[in-house]
Design an enzyme around this catalytic site. Structure first.
Site, PDB file in Angstrom:
ATOM      1  CG  PHE A 106      -4.372  19.770 -25.437  1.00  0.00           C
ATOM      2  CD1 PHE A 106      -3.699  18.620 -25.779  1.00  0.00           C
ATOM      3  CD2 PHE A 106      -5.728  19.690 -25.177  1.00  0.00           C
ATOM      4  CE1 PHE A 106      -4.371  17.399 -25.865  1.00  0.00           C
ATOM      5  CE2 PHE A 106      -6.399  18.481 -25.274  1.00  0.00           C
ATOM      6  CZ  PHE A 106      -5.722  17.337 -25.606  1.00  0.00           C
ATOM      7  CE  LYS A 107      -4.700  14.401 -22.897  1.00  0.00           C
ATOM      8  NZ  LYS A 107      -3.836  14.318 -24.098  1.00  0.00           N
ATOM      9  CG  ASP A 108      -0.347  21.923 -18.659  1.00  0.00           C
ATOM     10  OD1 ASP A 108      -0.341  21.022 -17.792  1.00  0.00           O
ATOM     11  OD2 ASP A 108       0.673  22.257 -19.285  1.00  0.00           O
ATOM     12  CB  THR A 139      -4.182  12.685 -19.087  1.00  0.00           C
ATOM     13  OG1 THR A 139      -4.704  12.807 -20.391  1.00  0.00           O
ATOM     14  CG2 THR A 139      -5.242  13.037 -18.084  1.00  0.00           C
TER      15      THR A 139
END
Ligand SMILES: *Cc1c(COP(=O)(O)O)cnc(C)c1O
Length: 429
Positions: A106-108, A139
């Site tokens: 989800f860090k995208d 990250t």
């Protein structure tokens, strides 16, 4: 959006300035002074909107006047360019899959948005900006990919030697070009401390035009609020209130959820799920915050003993932990339980949770009964193959971007766990 430092010692700044500086000069984190609310009806309208449309509506409300609308639309469209899907496990339990971006975590969302926002703010400026980022696993590659090839930027990634999964290490050490990986002899908290001290050094910071891409940067958090609205828009929750379970490490994702809640997100509560690293659980239960050394677990991206966003959560809930308890519960799930949850969900629903989502699933089972539960699926299970028993491991399909990273040769520079070592690397390279 106007922001002030959580440490209270710096003037009000714009979103542009907070994005460029990363961290406030007084060592605090920039936090919105006031969070705008959607008008009645605007949130229920979102059921008829696509994810990029929802993202833009949220971005507009938060960043009105900070970025011209056509530019904002372009930034949102380009950064939110992969699907978010809600996968039902059974009635009342769903996984919101946030791992269909380039690095499969989800860090995208945060990294891609921040890279484009920063590039927009620095358009026309000469010289190079150094993006310094500490990572517990996901990250680093997300930020590296977010800025890869973006002119005017170099990225320096700090990661703890031997404490990220082999595939994560491949992902973050094989980007190349303007992205360098430093392998630190220490823990994630050590990496984070090295980065924070570098930012707090005004000479160094100015000379290198240093900025942070950790979730201490507000431009990482803003886009993470978008998918909370997507979750609620897609949930089939006509009768039952939504409960969202968030796997927590540095608490950036949870903070974004709390910002969404302040904007009017209709949820019954959040379930803040932790692994054995339970400082936040203890804070919510006991009201005092005591950082501790992180211990390694199966869900390694959550192995954080001193989560930086606690300062923002305290600033967003200034009347104490009681008011926070009205909107969330927090619980800790052991590695043994995590494995059991993975096996259970696979056996009953034919679905493979990644270890982080499995922690959130466990906490939701304890605190989400009778609601419309949504687990945030923060990473693809193929990023954590070593967490699975061999039989299950073999049934996980490894997506193309990961296979590609595995083929390339690791390129990293070993760094002693000392500030002088980091500072001189930054100045000399
Ligand atoms: C980073 C990460 C987390 C923790 O998110 P925070 O915003 O740091 O709390 C959870 N799961 C995965 C897969 C991650 O990469």
């Amino acid at each position: 959006m106007k922001l002030v430092s959580t440490a209270g010692g710096s003037p009000v700044v714009s979103f542009e300035e907070a994005t460029k500086r990363g961290m406030a000069g007084d060592g605090g984190l920039f936090c919105p002074v006031q969070i705008p609310e959607f008008r009645r009806g605007e949130i229920s309208e979102m059921r008829r909107m696509s994810f990029p449309e929802i993202a833009l509506a949220v971005a507009r409300l938060l960043l009105k006047g900070e970025i011209p609308d056509t530019d904002l639309e372009k930034i949102v469209r380009e950064s939110m360019s992969f699907p978010v899907t809600l996968h039902p496990l059974r009635r009342g339990v769903n996984v919101l899959e946030l791992f269909h971006g380039p690095t499969l975590a989800f860090k995208d969302f945060g990294a891609r948005f921040m890279a484009r926002a920063l590039a927009f703010f620095q358009r026309g400026e000469n010289g190079q900006t150094t993006v310094l980022v500490a990572t517990s696993g996901d990250t680093g590659s997300a930020v590296g990919q977010g800025f890869a090839g973006v002119e005017g930027f170099r990225v320096v990634i700090l990661y703890p030697a031997g404490r990220v999964s082999p595939i994560q290490e491949q992902q973050l050490t094989t980007i190349g070009g303007n992205v360098t990986a430093l392998e630190v002899d220490g823990t994630f908290d050590d990496c984070q401390r090295l980065a924070k001290v570098a930012f707090a050094d005004p000479g160094l910071s100015a000379r290198l035009r240093l900025t942070s891409a950790n979730s201490i940067n507000i431009a990482r958090l803003v886009p993470q609020s978008f998918y909370y609205f997507e979750a609620v828009a897609r949930a089939d929750s006509d009768e039952r209130p939504v409960v969202i379970a968030v796997p927590c490490g540095n608490l950036g994702n949870l903070t974004a959820g709390l910002i969404a809640w302040k904007m009017g997100l209709p949820v019954r509560r959040f379930v803040a799920a932790a692994n054995a690293n339970r400082v936040f659980v203890d804070y919510v239960e006991g009201g005092s915050f005591a950082p501790r050394q992180a211990v390694p677990t199966l869900s390694n991206a959550m192995d954080v003993g001193n989560p930086s966003n606690i300062a923002r959560i305290m600033a967003l809930f200034p009347h104490g932990v009681e008011t926070l308890r009205e909107v969330l519960v927090s619980d800790s799930i052991s590695d043994v339980q995590t494995k059991e949850n993975i096996a259970h969900v696979h056996a009953h629903y034919g679905y493979i949770l990644d270890p982080h989502a499995a922690v959130a699933y466990g906490a939701l089972e304890r605190h989400g009964a009778d609601n419309c539960g949504i687990v945030l699926g923060t990473a693809h299970p193929a990023k954590f193959l070593e967490a699975y028993d061999p039989a299950l491991r073999d049934s996980i399909e490894v997506p193309a971007p990961l296979r590609e990273a595995q083929r390339l040769e690791k390129q990293s520079i070993r760094l002693p766990n000392r500030q002088e070592a980091l500072n001189s690397f930054l100045l000399d390279h």
